[in-house]
Design a protein around this motif. Sequence first.
Motif, short mmCIF file in Angstrom:
data_model
loop_
_atom_site.label_atom_id
_atom_site.label_comp_id
_atom_site.label_asym_id
_atom_site.label_seq_id
_atom_site.Cartn_x
_atom_site.Cartn_y
_atom_site.Cartn_z
N LEU A 264 0.84 -1.21 0.00
CA LEU A 264 0.00 0.00 0.00
C LEU A 264 0.87 1.25 0.00
N PHE A 265 0.45 2.24 -0.80
CA PHE A 265 1.18 3.51 -0.84
C PHE A 265 0.17 4.65 -0.98
N GLY A 266 0.40 5.74 -0.23
CA GLY A 266 -0.52 6.88 -0.26
C GLY A 266 0.05 8.08 -1.01
N VAL A 267 -0.81 8.73 -1.81
CA VAL A 267 -0.41 9.92 -2.56
C VAL A 267 -1.56 10.92 -2.60
N SER A 268 -1.22 12.12 -3.02
CA SER A 268 -2.23 13.07 -3.47
C SER A 268 -1.78 13.57 -4.83
N ALA A 269 -2.42 13.07 -5.88
CA ALA A 269 -2.02 13.46 -7.23
C ALA A 269 -2.25 14.95 -7.46
N ASP A 270 -3.39 15.47 -6.97
CA ASP A 270 -3.71 16.89 -7.14
C ASP A 270 -2.66 17.80 -6.50
N HIS A 271 -2.21 17.43 -5.29
CA HIS A 271 -1.27 18.27 -4.55
C HIS A 271 0.17 17.79 -4.65
N GLU A 272 0.41 16.80 -5.52
CA GLU A 272 1.75 16.27 -5.77
C GLU A 272 2.46 15.81 -4.49
N ILE A 273 1.71 15.16 -3.62
CA ILE A 273 2.28 14.61 -2.38
C ILE A 273 2.74 13.18 -2.64
N ASN A 274 4.01 12.90 -2.33
CA ASN A 274 4.61 11.55 -2.43
C ASN A 274 4.75 11.05 -3.87
N ILE A 275 4.71 11.92 -4.86
CA ILE A 275 4.76 11.46 -6.25
C ILE A 275 6.11 10.82 -6.59
N ASN A 276 7.21 11.46 -6.20
CA ASN A 276 8.53 10.87 -6.50
C ASN A 276 8.75 9.56 -5.76
N LYS A 277 8.28 9.50 -4.51
CA LYS A 277 8.39 8.25 -3.75
C LYS A 277 7.51 7.16 -4.36
N PHE A 278 6.39 7.58 -4.94
CA PHE A 278 5.51 6.62 -5.61
C PHE A 278 6.22 6.00 -6.82
N LYS A 279 7.01 6.79 -7.54
CA LYS A 279 7.78 6.26 -8.67
C LYS A 279 8.75 5.18 -8.19
N ASP A 280 9.43 5.46 -7.07
CA ASP A 280 10.35 4.47 -6.48
C ASP A 280 9.59 3.20 -6.08
N PHE A 281 8.41 3.40 -5.48
CA PHE A 281 7.58 2.29 -5.01
C PHE A 281 7.20 1.37 -6.18
N ILE A 282 6.76 1.95 -7.29
CA ILE A 282 6.39 1.18 -8.48
C ILE A 282 7.60 0.40 -9.00
N TRP A 283 8.73 1.08 -9.10
CA TRP A 283 9.96 0.46 -9.61
C TRP A 283 10.34 -0.76 -8.77
N GLU A 284 10.29 -0.60 -7.45
CA GLU A 284 10.65 -1.69 -6.54
C GLU A 284 9.66 -2.85 -6.63
N GLN A 285 8.35 -2.53 -6.75
CA GLN A 285 7.33 -3.57 -6.82
C GLN A 285 7.43 -4.39 -8.11
N LEU A 286 8.02 -3.80 -9.15
CA LEU A 286 8.20 -4.53 -10.40
C LEU A 286 9.35 -5.54 -10.30
N GLY A 287 10.11 -5.47 -9.21
CA GLY A 287 11.16 -6.46 -8.97
C GLY A 287 12.43 -6.22 -9.74
N PHE A 288 12.72 -4.97 -10.05
CA PHE A 288 13.95 -4.66 -10.75
C PHE A 288 15.13 -4.59 -9.78
N ILE A 289 16.32 -4.91 -10.28
CA ILE A 289 17.56 -4.68 -9.53
C ILE A 289 18.61 -4.11 -10.49
N TRP A 290 19.64 -3.52 -9.93
CA TRP A 290 20.77 -3.00 -10.71
C TRP A 290 21.96 -3.93 -10.55
N ILE A 291 22.61 -4.25 -11.68
CA ILE A 291 23.92 -4.89 -11.63
C ILE A 291 24.86 -4.08 -12.51
#
Length: 375
Positions: free
Chosen positions: A276-303
């Motif tokens: 679960l992740f909380g945002v406010s799209a209208d007020h741009e709250i947590n938008i950048n952290k939401f991008k990180d959240f999506i990336w992590e949930q997709l199961g990507f890693i860096w090598i």
Amino acid sequence: MAHEELKEKIEELELELKNTKVNKRTEMAVGQLKAKIAKFKEELEIKLSKGGNRGEGFAVKKEGDATVGLLGKPSVGKSTLLSKVTNKESKIGAYEFTTLDVIPGLLHHKHTNLQILDLPGIIDKASDNRGFGKKVLSVVRACDLVVLVIDSRFPLEEIKMLLIETKKAKIRLNQNKPNIEIRRMFKGGISVPLNNSDNKISYEFIEEVMHDMKYTNAEIIIHEKNLNQDDFIDACYGNLEYKKAVICLNKIDLFNKEELKQKIELINNKYPQFPLFGVSADHEININKFKDFIWEQLGFIWIYTKEARQEPKMDEPLVVNKGDTIEEVIIKIHRDMLKKFKYAKIKGKSAKFDWQRVGLHHIVQDGDIIEIYAR
């Protein structure tokens, strides 16, 4: 049976199921009703596909490293969320059915290109094709991650409705495919040599479902414990898709911290299997952290890769998936390298010691540095 007869039969059985109280005495009958409904729905889908209706859906070309679908009721803020996290402006309005088509946007984040789809709003009985529901849900089947975008004012009702509609559309969110084998045999009737869920799935129920499927001779092996009748029906019938999903609680600006904390606890208690992740799209709250959240949930890693006697390219990470092997890493770099592969040396979390020599089946981990040697 003709299309209309099948639809009527399904409606009759669903009404009977709705009016049947579930208890120990009726458990078997309820399971049989569910199996019959699944069987008739599969028959209906086959008939419709022969009639040319199966392909109905929005045409969306998959692009990027992964596809993420924003699924929710009309006017929960999906279009605003898309515009804030990508380069795409979807038509935005505070009324129902603003988006009547799938709007794709592209998010470039952490060296990956993520295709984000703003899907038209889903309403109750969408799987029965209300409000283009079938078309929308057909796109969900092609997504790598489903984001349930929820209005924080009505979280439980909206989550429940979306889960009902996706399930009816043969989409299973955050569920593992049941580990059940069904083998057609030439003789021996219906046999169950292994049933690790016999407390929930009886031999009588298995036999009934098999006969419904026109299996006279079959061997059924149930490897998992704690599976139920629904899991067995899923394993027997239909073209099911198992998808990873998360919940995005939008419009969190409408509540104070204490109110928000209570809502989050409520959702986590009811749906613990959904990140679960909380945002406010209208007020741009947590938008950048939401991008990180999506990336992590997709199961990507860096090598990182390096050449012999050279420093690793730490500013150019290679993005792979958790669980990928050296073979999959090489394919991502260039498939032709596989023909000349000799071995790889690896430093990082997956190595027992620095610069361990490994083969194609070695599983890499986040932050590993890899040096590939050719014949």
